[in-house]
Design an enzyme around this catalytic site. Structure first.
Site, PDB file in Angstrom:
ATOM      1  N   HIS A 260     120.604  54.890  31.982  1.00  0.00           N
ATOM      2  CA  HIS A 260     119.560  56.033  33.185  1.00  0.00           C
ATOM      3  C   HIS A 260     119.993  56.402  34.288  1.00  0.00           C
ATOM      4  O   HIS A 260     119.299  55.449  34.632  1.00  0.00           O
ATOM      5  CB  HIS A 260     118.386  56.060  32.736  1.00  0.00           C
ATOM      6  N   ASP A 311     116.251  59.912  24.433  1.00  0.00           N
ATOM      7  CA  ASP A 311     116.649  60.223  23.942  1.00  0.00           C
ATOM      8  C   ASP A 311     118.297  59.560  22.738  1.00  0.00           C
ATOM      9  O   ASP A 311     117.771  60.312  20.893  1.00  0.00           O
ATOM     10  CB  ASP A 311     118.894  60.593  24.469  1.00  0.00           C
TER      11      ASP A 311
END
Length: 374
Positions: A260, A311
């Site tokens: 991320h 996700d």
């Protein structure tokens, strides 16, 4: 002129909507000052949507009124339902969603107005209608009869009811509600930034939301959860995770659902909650998706020392809620619409046109050669 690829670490604006901060090796995520873990454990999506739009947690009467307002706005105009029936059944559901949002804009007499009061009304409409658009389009493309909104059900429960045609279990409702909460906002992510860029031009809210939905569909943003599910199906069994990850990395390929831009060396706080949710849901439904996910997480940690992002465990949650793979990004959008609209309103109210510069690296001062001499 210094260049920050992808605007990495560039602070582009001020916001009072959500806060991300890394402190003592842990990540803090807050909505309007409230910790995401406390909201996840104690709140509902309706309460969080109210918080994002109005800046404060609602009183009991305020929440009841807001919830009723959302219920009253769920149904779609017949013209929008007709539009959904005319879209190609192989259209991606996110394409259907953004097309429907544009159509809703054509029916709003106040489309060009950006005052606070009118913008709040538009936001309520979009929050209420997003689940209906997604559920209706799915049933239309499957050749199934539409299931109309049920005013006796909350936001999350009603969506699952419209999607599947039967009332969900309490565990399923809580799972869907929690997922919406965790996806409601996340500071200046790509889709929110796209919405704010559009809003900075004073484009109408529908145009801003279309910009956001168009950005969210990308596989490096909201589309990642669909790619994660494809990976889980490919791995198929937990014991195959180790070899799959090793071979993928040896080929220099990306493992979807890991890494991320903000949470580089710390766990995404939303992932912490989603992993717990995925485990609980797997105990009631199918445990294999969670078991495969956990095996992949362990293999990636060993070989690459990367942490899962929001996700990754979303995929197994959605699979156990009976949501088709290509609807995963739409679920993200149903949760995120409250954050998008809150940011659009914030941009309208303290606006400055977003117009960065670019460093030119092409040829310079070339002389024009007439066409006949080329």
């Amino acid at each position: 002129m210094d260049v920050k690829d992808g605007l990495k670490d560039v602070v582009a604006t001020e916001t009072s909507i959500s806060r991300i901060e890394l402190v003592d090796g842990k990540a803090i995520l807050e909505y309007r000052g409230y910790d995401i873990h406390e909201l996840a454990q104690n709140s509902t999506y309706e309460e969080v949507a109210y918080l994002l739009l109005f800046g404060e947690l609602p009183s009991k009467s305020e929440l009841e009124l807001f919830t009723e307002e959302l219920k009253e706005r769920r149904e779609l105009p017949p013209q929008v339902v007709g539009l959904l029936t005319h879209l190609s059944p192989f259209s991606h559901p996110m394409v259907a969603l953004r097309t429907a949002v544009s159509y809703l804009g054509t029916m709003d007499r106040n489309i060009a107005y950006t005052s606070h009061e009118i913008s709040i009304e538009k936001a309520k409409n979009l929050i209420a209608k997003f689940p209906t658009i997604v559920a209706y389009f799915h049933r239309i493309r499957m050749g199934e009869k539409l299931v109309h909104p049920n005013d006796d059900l909350g936001h999350a429960a009603n969506f699952l009811y419209m999607l599947h045609g039967e009332e969900p279990t309490e565990t399923m409702v809580r799972a869907m509600d929690l997922d919406f909460i965790l996806h409601a906002d996340h500071e200046l992510n790509a889709s929110t930034f796209a919405a704010r860029v559009a809003a900075s031009t004073l484009a109408d809210m529908y145009a801003c939301v279309v910009a956001a939905t168009g950005t969210l569909i990308g596989p490096l943003h909201g589309g990642a959860s669909q790619r994660v599910m494809e990976m889980l199906r490919e791995v198929a069994l937990p014991w195959r995770a180790e070899q799959y990850v090793r071979e993928k990395l040896e080929r220099g390929e990306r493992i979807m659902g890991f890494g991320h831009r903000v949470y580089r060396d710390v766990m995404d706080p939303r992932t912490i909650e989603l992993k717990k949710l995925a485990k609980k849901l797997s105990e009631e439904k199918d445990s294999k998706w969670y078991e495969i996910s956990e095996a992949i997480e362990e293999a990636v940690r060993r070989h690459k020392n990367l942490l899962p992002n929001v996700d990754f465990y979303s995929a197994s949650v959605y699979a156990n809620l009976g949501i088709p793979d290509d609807l995963f990004v739409n679920i993200f959008a149903i949760g995120r619409i409250s954050g998008w609209t809150a940011h659009i309103i914030e941009q309208y109210e303290n606006n400055s046109l977003i117009r960065p510069r670019a460093k030119y690296v092409g040829p310079k001062s070339r002389k024009y050669v007439p066409l006949s001499e080329r």
